[in-house]
Design a protein around this motif. Structure first.
Motif, PDB file in Angstrom:
ATOM      1  N   LEU A 172      93.523  72.620   8.153  1.00  0.00           N
ATOM      2  CA  LEU A 172      93.072  72.890   9.515  1.00  0.00           C
ATOM      3  C   LEU A 172      92.609  74.330   9.667  1.00  0.00           C
ATOM      4  O   LEU A 172      91.612  74.621  10.333  1.00  0.00           O
ATOM      5  CB  LEU A 172      94.201  72.601  10.513  1.00  0.00           C
ATOM      6  N   ASP A 173      93.337  75.242   9.048  1.00  0.00           N
ATOM      7  CA  ASP A 173      93.005  76.660   9.162  1.00  0.00           C
ATOM      8  C   ASP A 173      91.713  77.002   8.439  1.00  0.00           C
ATOM      9  O   ASP A 173      90.993  77.914   8.831  1.00  0.00           O
ATOM     10  CB  ASP A 173      94.166  77.496   8.601  1.00  0.00           C
TER      11      ASP A 173
ATOM     12  N   SER B  90      85.265  67.678  13.620  1.00  0.00           N
ATOM     13  CA  SER B  90      85.405  66.370  12.976  1.00  0.00           C
ATOM     14  C   SER B  90      86.301  66.459  11.744  1.00  0.00           C
ATOM     15  O   SER B  90      87.117  65.564  11.483  1.00  0.00           O
ATOM     16  CB  SER B  90      84.034  65.825  12.590  1.00  0.00           C
ATOM     17  N   ALA B  91      86.184  67.554  10.987  1.00  0.00           N
ATOM     18  CA  ALA B  91      87.008  67.722   9.792  1.00  0.00           C
ATOM     19  C   ALA B  91      88.474  67.934  10.175  1.00  0.00           C
ATOM     20  O   ALA B  91      89.377  67.403   9.523  1.00  0.00           O
ATOM     21  CB  ALA B  91      86.505  68.913   8.967  1.00  0.00           C
ATOM     22  N   LYS B  92      88.710  68.703  11.232  1.00  0.00           N
ATOM     23  CA  LYS B  92      90.084  68.920  11.692  1.00  0.00           C
ATOM     24  C   LYS B  92      90.716  67.596  12.129  1.00  0.00           C
ATOM     25  O   LYS B  92      91.868  67.285  11.799  1.00  0.00           O
ATOM     26  CB  LYS B  92      90.095  69.919  12.856  1.00  0.00           C
TER      27      LYS B  92
ATOM     28  N   GLY C  30      93.753  76.424  15.719  1.00  0.00           N
ATOM     29  CA  GLY C  30      92.487  76.041  16.316  1.00  0.00           C
ATOM     30  C   GLY C  30      92.320  74.559  16.556  1.00  0.00           C
ATOM     31  O   GLY C  30      91.203  74.051  16.622  1.00  0.00           O
ATOM     32  N   VAL C  31      93.437  73.836  16.671  1.00  0.00           N
ATOM     33  CA  VAL C  31      93.384  72.417  17.009  1.00  0.00           C
ATOM     34  C   VAL C  31      93.676  72.274  18.500  1.00  0.00           C
ATOM     35  O   VAL C  31      94.708  72.739  18.977  1.00  0.00           O
ATOM     36  CB  VAL C  31      94.417  71.602  16.195  1.00  0.00           C
ATOM     37  N   SER C  32      92.767  71.662  19.216  1.00  0.00           N
ATOM     38  CA  SER C  32      92.974  71.480  20.644  1.00  0.00           C
ATOM     39  C   SER C  32      93.856  70.267  20.904  1.00  0.00           C
ATOM     40  O   SER C  32      94.002  69.380  20.049  1.00  0.00           O
ATOM     41  CB  SER C  32      91.636  71.293  21.359  1.00  0.00           C
ATOM     42  N   ARG C  33      94.429  70.240  22.069  1.00  0.00           N
ATOM     43  CA  ARG C  33      95.225  69.087  22.466  1.00  0.00           C
ATOM     44  C   ARG C  33      94.370  67.826  22.475  1.00  0.00           C
ATOM     45  O   ARG C  33      94.834  66.734  22.130  1.00  0.00           O
ATOM     46  CB  ARG C  33      95.827  69.339  23.849  1.00  0.00           C
ATOM     47  N   LEU C  34      93.097  67.984  22.854  1.00  0.00           N
ATOM     48  CA  LEU C  34      92.187  66.837  22.868  1.00  0.00           C
ATOM     49  C   LEU C  34      92.009  66.270  21.471  1.00  0.00           C
ATOM     50  O   LEU C  34      91.976  65.044  21.279  1.00  0.00           O
ATOM     51  CB  LEU C  34      90.836  67.244  23.463  1.00  0.00           C
TER      52      LEU C  34
ATOM     53  N   THR D 195      95.000  64.333  20.577  1.00  0.00           N
ATOM     54  CA  THR D 195      94.965  63.075  21.322  1.00  0.00           C
ATOM     55  C   THR D 195      94.025  62.078  20.660  1.00  0.00           C
ATOM     56  O   THR D 195      94.356  60.889  20.492  1.00  0.00           O
ATOM     57  CB  THR D 195      94.511  63.336  22.765  1.00  0.00           C
ATOM     58  N   GLN D 196      92.849  62.539  20.266  1.00  0.00           N
ATOM     59  CA  GLN D 196      91.864  61.652  19.651  1.00  0.00           C
ATOM     60  C   GLN D 196      92.341  61.142  18.291  1.00  0.00           C
ATOM     61  O   GLN D 196      92.083  59.993  17.919  1.00  0.00           O
ATOM     62  CB  GLN D 196      90.533  62.386  19.524  1.00  0.00           C
TER      63      GLN D 196
END
Length: 579
Positions: free
Chosen positions: A11-12, A18-20, A149-153, A156-157
């Motif tokens: 993730l970092d 899309s990759a995250k 840098g991962v959003s909650r959205l 969720t997705q």
């Protein structure tokens, strides 16, 4: 832990959403439920209370690495991240022990309540059992600084992709999942991804204080003359003041009241008068609104401009309530709060979010019209104008009233999730369609002053080698006063491009006067225009003034330092003109 450490690294290292999301979904697909529960907790923004005091962690790590304090500090300044610094400096493990993420959390969490000697001994033992690639995540967890840098959205997705459950339902299930003091387990994760059971979900909702995901507004930054083409006529929009407070949902169910902040903190105990007031609401009610400080003498109900000017107090006063561990009777008297309600999400236990904005507003008005309701529950007033220029003229009153501008909410829009697109409900024969910005925040321009750069500090992470965090000052008196000095009043680190940061970094290095650890005092040669959203008096600051959300608007290379603004300029921006 090894699998979670690999996920963190993936993730970092990635900048593509899309990759995250793919990496997160792949991890969740193979992770044990107990590990997945913690992974979702952290990646959705959860942070347990501090496990080990930072100063003690630094000291023990420095001793383990056998480094003098100055050398450890130099390493930290070069790396810019405490967790990464410690992970790099510790000696190689004697023998790594394979433990899952959940098992490591079971080892870590008890450290908080142990005597320092026993806690230190356990820390040293754990360090010796961690594989090198696991150490960074381990220290990120201890320091509460696990951000990738991962959003909650995106989380969720990924859960929706894995479970086949609609993302909106997943978002609702996630509400409260990261609440402070709540620790997730395998059963919690199973409930997140469980197949849809309408009856069970409805039953759980009826007896719980779970809020709904907050719907968020897009910022409107277009020109005034672009608004007719982009938004249509003002009559298609519900227009309200943008309040400067704490966004909150008040949940009234099962004979109790819960108050949730937008950050998913349960804040019922911070606002006992609102909890008491909400008991007057019908069972099965959820209000969305803003908690603000309001003078008790102001009349209840929907406020007109005169009432707003008389009643609404600055956000700085609300911070007195937020920062206290205990609320005494004196503070409750001095800083009274109200909920300015602007949406009705649930009534009689029925979810109203799919109804159009104008229908929810009509039901909200009818509910808050009840004479028996508490005066701490108020209705956000609606505004109108013949056209957008007329509304822009009204918006100019915002600063004098203590509001931040306007909120624009499309009359036909349902209540969405986050800043997602919403599907418009057909009205008066209009065709349905998707509207990106069903809610817009049309804010007034920020207040601004020209200030002088006097201190600089290195950034963190990827900016650890650059001076990116700055302290700014204004003059204590106007030009011509022989005694005037520069008085610091704000820190800012955002607003410049990468190229500008590199230029400022070079200037900082050339004009350094003194160094105080990671901070450098620099010659007063550079002027920047600083913007900020709010200003208030503050005895805790040397300048006597505190500003909210300061950031750099532009680099004033054209302006001499002697012509920067003064404390008197700042004071004139205070509510009431500094009086």
């Amino acid at each position: 832990m090894k699998a979670f450490a690999a996920l963190y690294a993936a993730l970092d290292a990635s900048t593509a959403s899309s990759a995250k999301q793919s990496a997160l979904a792949a991890y969740l697909r193979q992770a044990p439920a107990a590990d997945a529960a913690w992974a979702v907790y952290f990646l959705a923004g959860g942070k347990p209370r501090q496990i080990v005091p930072t100063a003690r962690l630094r000291q023990r790590a420095r001793e383990a690495a056998d480094l003098p304090e100055w050398l450890f500090d130099e390493c930290y300044e070069a790396v810019g991240d405490l967790a990464e610094t410690i992970a790099l400096l510790l000696p190689a493990p004697q023998q790594s022990v394979a433990r899952s993420l959940a098992e490591w959390m079971a080892e870590l969490l008890p450290l908080r309540g142990l005597p320092s000697e026993e806690s230190d001994a356990r820390l040293r033992q754990q360090w010796s059992e961690l594989a090198p690639e696991e150490r960074l995540v381990y220290f990120k967890l201890i320091t509460g600084n696990l951000r990738v840098g991962v959003s909650r959205l995106q989380a969720t997705q990924a859960l929706a992709q894995l479970s086949g459950v609609d993302a909106k339902r997943i978002a609702h299930r996630l509400m409260g999942y990261t609440q402070i003091g709540r620790l997730p387990g395998a059963d919690d994760y199973a409930a997140l991804i469980a197949p849809v059971d309408e009856a069970a979900d409805a039953s759980t909702l009826e007896t719980s204080g779970q809020p709904y995901p907050f719907f968020l507004a897009h910022p409107w930054s277009g020109a005034l003359d672009a608004m007719p083409a982009a938004l249509g006529p003002p009559q298609d929009w519900q227009i309200e003041w943008k309040w400067d407070g704490i966004r909150a949902q008040v949940v009234r169910r099962a004979g109790a009241v819960w108050i949730w902040s937008r950050g998913e903190d349960l804040v019922t105990d911070r606002f006992p008068e609102l909890a008491q007031a909400a008991l007057a609401l019908p069972e099965g009610t959820v209000l969305d609104g803003e908690i603000v400080v309001w003078r008790e003498s102001a009349a209840p109900g929907a406020a007109a401009e005169g009432d707003i000017a008389a009643g609404l107090r600055p956000f700085a006063q609300l911070q007195r309530r937020i920062g206290r561990k205990t609320l005494g009777a004196k503070l409750l008297r001095e800083v009274p709060v109200v909920l300015i309600a602007y949406d009705l999400l649930e009534a009689g236990g029925t979810d109203l979010r799919g109804q159009p904005q104008h229908a929810r507003r009509a039901r909200l008005e009818a509910m808050l019209a009840g004479a028996a309701l508490h005066p701490a529950l108020r209705l956000s007033p609606l505004l109108s104008g013949a056209d957008w220029p007329a509304l822009a003229a009204q918006r100019e009153a915002s600063r004098a009233l203590g509001t931040e501008g306007f909120m624009l909410k499309h009359r036909d829009a349902p209540y969405g999730v986050g800043r997602t697109q919403v599907q418009l409900v057909p009205r008066r024969g209009a065709a349905p369609g998707t509207l990106r910005g069903a809610w817009w925040k049309w804010k007034i321009d920020p207040m601004s002053v020209d200030a002088v750069l006097i201190y600089a500090q290195r950034g963190h992470g990827r900016r650890a080698s650059l001076y990116t965090d700055y302290t700014f000052a204004v003059w204590s008196a106007p030009e011509g006063d022989a005694e005037r000095t520069l008085v610091p009043f704000a820190k800012a680190y955002s607003g410049l491009t990468d190229a500008e940061i590199a230029q400022v970094d070079a200037i900082v290095r050339k004009t350094t006067r003194e160094s105080f650890g990671p901070v450098r005092s620099v010659q007063a040669t550079q002027v920047f225009e600083l913007g900020f959203e709010g200003i208030a008096r503050s005895p805790r600051h040397k300048s006597g003034i505190a500003v909210r959300f300061p950031r750099m608007l532009r680099w004033r290379k054209d302006k001499p330092v002697a012509e920067a603004d003064t404390l008197q300029t700042l004071a004139a921006l205070l509510p009431g003109g500094g009086a």
